[in-house]
Design an enzyme around this catalytic site. Structure first.
Site, PDB file in Angstrom:
ATOM      1  CG  HIS A  62       9.163  -2.901   8.347  1.00  0.00           C
ATOM      2  ND1 HIS A  62       8.398  -1.904   7.778  1.00  0.00           N
ATOM      3  CD2 HIS A  62       8.514  -3.243   9.486  1.00  0.00           C
ATOM      4  CE1 HIS A  62       7.336  -1.669   8.534  1.00  0.00           C
ATOM      5  NE2 HIS A  62       7.396  -2.483   9.587  1.00  0.00           N
ATOM      6  CE1 TYR A 131       2.283   2.119  11.079  1.00  0.00           C
ATOM      7  CE2 TYR A 131      -0.003   2.210  11.788  1.00  0.00           C
ATOM      8  CZ  TYR A 131       1.103   1.477  11.445  1.00  0.00           C
ATOM      9  OH  TYR A 131       1.037   0.102  11.457  1.00  0.00           O
ATOM     10  CG  HIS A 196       1.402   0.417   7.715  1.00  0.00           C
ATOM     11  ND1 HIS A 196       1.599  -0.690   8.513  1.00  0.00           N
ATOM     12  CD2 HIS A 196       0.051   0.607   7.657  1.00  0.00           C
ATOM     13  CE1 HIS A 196       0.431  -1.153   8.915  1.00  0.00           C
ATOM     14  NE2 HIS A 196      -0.532  -0.373   8.414  1.00  0.00           N
ATOM     15  CG  ASP A 284       5.920  -5.517  11.296  1.00  0.00           C
ATOM     16  OD1 ASP A 284       6.460  -4.474  11.689  1.00  0.00           O
ATOM     17  OD2 ASP A 284       4.686  -5.655  11.215  1.00  0.00           O
TER      18      ASP A 284
END
Length: 388
Positions: A62, A131, A196, A284
């Site tokens: 990720h 998202y 997420h 991240d």
């Protein structure tokens, strides 16, 4: 040219003791305790590890390879990540994702960045979407992107329980998961939905409902940031018992509260008696690390770095976890989740991605695809636009 790494303390990640590794091109062609007798016909570069730990290259599942951010306006967009951002941290494989900004950044740019990193010697893949729903895709569907675009292996990071998400319904979520799953079956790719997880009170309830009410295998649902707060982590522990892989984020220490560190999350997951082969840790990297108040106003901002991964590995070992076990959330577990069959382990036929650690478990040398990228802790191979 052949490469011989001799006198290596091999963790594959299983501990194999002192041994020797021969590399031809991009692959490992010999690994064993007997020193190989290589014919003079072949020119051979010899590297003496002198008993130092040699481990598989880390897989960062990720990272925002095109950059993240944007929550405080155009100037807050994080720049794309350069090659050495990964290699100096021992990362030899990466999966890129889009985050909050899946409008000015899209699947096209993500795929192109993955190809660029491949050209520079890194193994790189990505997810389609971001998202929001409808997903941002290149072919018009998640299934099409996974089937027709080589670097695309799943969907993500789709935001759940977050004020920045598009608040998908269960039906929308299941439709996306079904597309990812079927595309994975058609291609042999991971076919996961990388979710997420925000700070919302609903937590993992949508994933729990999806598993309870559909025929889609639990492994398709892959929540990340599960350690961002303690209630979410407790839900993730329970979710893993259904067969999900769960992913902790290696937050920098100043961004851990109100959650728990990735190392502590692993230790607690392990103490709960759960299958640690379903636990992964990612960075991240390149993404923003924001915190918001109850009105959605930004109160803190940072940027994720891949460097936190080897630091977390060393923290686990200092806490008493054997190195071979501590490596799995960064190597073999990730490879198994993502169906990267030549990654995450050191053995004959696998890609020659490896890291030589020093006595403090810091990254000393890094090889990706049979080529040295880091030597003596210094970057030996840079991306095209990286400064020397």
């Amino acid at each position: 040219m052949l490469k011989l790494i001799k006198n290596a303390l091999i963790h594959a990640p299983d501990p194999l003791g002192i041994g020797h590794i021969v590399i031809a091109g991009e692959r490992i062609v010999y690994l064993g305790s007997t020193m190989p007798d290589l014919p003079d016909l072949f020119e051979t570069e010899v590297f003496d590890a002198e008993g130092a730990p040699v481990v598989p290259g880390l897989i960062d599942g990720h990272a925002h390879i095109t950059g993240g951010g944007g929550e405080t306006g155009p100037a807050s967009r994080v720049p794309p990540m350069g090659l050495s951002s990964f290699t100096k941290a021992g990362v030899t494989s990466v999966v890129g994702v889009l985050g909050t900004d899946d409008l000015t950044r899209n699947t096209q740019t993500l795929v192109q960045q993955a190809y660029g990193l491949r050209d520079e010697g890194l193994s790189a893949w990505c997810h389609t979407g971001g998202y929001h729903v409808p997903l941002t895709t290149l072919t018009g569907s998640a299934r099409g992107d996974i089937v027709f675009l080589d670097p695309v292996i799943g969907v993500g990071e789709l935001a759940i329980s977050d004020h920045r998400s598009s608040q998908p319904t269960l039906d929308e979520f299941l439709r996306i998961a079904s597309e990812a799953h079927v595309a994975g079956l058609m291609t042999g790719k991971a076919g996961i939905v990388h979710c997420h997880m925000g700070d919302g009170e609903r937590g993992l309830s949508m994933l729990e409902q999806a598993i309870a009410t559909s025929e889609i295998p639990a492994r398709v649902f892959n929540p990340t940031h599960i350690n961002r707060n303690k209630p979410l982590f407790e839900q993730a522990v329970a979710l893993a018992r259904h067969g999900c892989y769960v992913d902790a984020t290696a937050f920098p220490c100043e961004h851990v509260d109100p959650g728990i560190s990735a190392a502590d999350a692993y230790l607690q997951f392990r103490d709960a008696g759960d299958k640690v082969d379903r636990f992964t840790i990612s960075s991240d990297g390149g993404g923003c690390l924001p915190a918001f108040d109850h009105d959605g106003n930004l109160t803190r901002f940072g940027v994720g770095l891949c460097d936190i991964l080897p630091e977390t590995l060393a923290e686990l070992v200092r806490a008493g976890v054997p190195l071979s076990e501590a490596l799995a959330p960064f190597t073999s577990n990730v490879a198994d989740l993502l169906k990267l069959h030549r990654k995450g382990r050191l053995k004959v036929g696998m890609d020659a991605d490896l890291v030589v650690l020093d006595e403090n478990l810091a990254v000393r040398h890094v090889m990706a695809g049979g080529e040295w990228h880091v030597r003596e802790g210094q970057v030996a191979r840079r991306g095209m636009y990286e400064q020397g």
